[in-house]
Design a protein around this motif. Sequence first.
Motif, short mmCIF file in Angstrom:
data_model
loop_
_atom_site.label_atom_id
_atom_site.label_comp_id
_atom_site.label_asym_id
_atom_site.label_seq_id
_atom_site.Cartn_x
_atom_site.Cartn_y
_atom_site.Cartn_z
N ASN A 16 25.08 39.35 31.37
CA ASN A 16 26.02 39.84 31.13
C ASN A 16 26.27 40.50 32.79
O ASN A 16 25.73 41.32 33.30
N HIS A 18 28.47 40.80 34.94
CA HIS A 18 29.80 42.32 35.12
C HIS A 18 30.40 41.38 36.65
O HIS A 18 30.93 42.16 37.50
N GLY A 19 30.66 40.01 36.27
CA GLY A 19 31.94 39.51 37.16
C GLY A 19 31.43 40.00 38.24
O GLY A 19 32.08 39.04 39.71
N GLN A 42 27.58 35.87 30.66
CA GLN A 42 28.40 36.70 29.93
C GLN A 42 28.91 37.18 31.48
O GLN A 42 28.27 37.38 32.62
N GLU A 43 30.52 37.37 31.57
CA GLU A 43 31.32 37.31 32.44
C GLU A 43 31.40 36.84 33.86
O GLU A 43 30.77 37.80 34.58
N GLY A 74 35.30 32.42 30.85
CA GLY A 74 33.66 33.39 32.11
C GLY A 74 32.80 32.91 30.92
O GLY A 74 31.00 33.31 31.39
N ARG A 102 39.48 36.46 24.89
CA ARG A 102 38.21 36.10 24.54
C ARG A 102 37.80 34.38 23.93
O ARG A 102 38.81 34.02 23.21
N HIS A 123 31.19 36.95 24.66
CA HIS A 123 31.91 38.33 24.61
C HIS A 123 32.98 38.80 24.02
O HIS A 123 33.70 38.43 24.20
#
Length: 236
Positions: A16, A18-19, A42-43, A74, A102, A123
């Motif tokens: 992940n 975290h964008g 993820q993200e 995402g 999602r 996610h």
Amino acid sequence: MTDAHSGVPLRVVSYNVHGQRDDVAALATVVRQLAPDVLIVQEGPRRFGWRAKSATLAASFGLVVAAGGLPALGNLLLVSLRVRVTGVRHQRFPLTPGRHLRGAAYADCVVGGPARFTVAGSHLATDPVERPDQAKLFKRELDVAPLPVIAAADLNEEPGGPAWHTVAHGLTDAAVAADRADRLTYSCADPRRRIDGVFVDPRITVVDYDVLDTPLSRRASDHFPIVVDLLLPVAD
């Protein structure tokens, strides 16, 4: 290396990111050092310019985009040039008003010539009410996958929860198989929980599993990356 008796090795990382809101240089270094054949993100990028952003992210890791992005909200599947992708599909879970939309991404792949597998990433919601239904929809696709499955997700709950139980049913929890279920994945600032999981078809051998907790990975995201070394069965 391909060996009909030992299987075909494959390194999978679930992360992940975290964008990309943290130290992106550290993020790129962490992934490059892990050198995955498959990276389940993820993200990842999911809004305006997501195609270019996804490609740029993949290139920073030395990988290419297999599937995901906006169609999977995402969730991204990235692969090395060692892996050939033969088919992709995406999934969106029903939207609960006022919540985040999602989804999940799936890719059918070939590596080492004879080894075929389906990789999937998702996610799940932070909301404990909607999360179990999302897990059921994700699991439904895993159950009908045409090839041995490698699935990873930020499940937003720990082992023993209903969503975790749904996804893990009939699959091997890689952390448990490697006797490393004590490795925590979240958060980097204060590690307390294992909410990220990698699950594989029982025909796939888990060789090694770890959660990378280093000064660099603590700067790269709010989740630690999971790295799993597998041996895939050779197709007949």
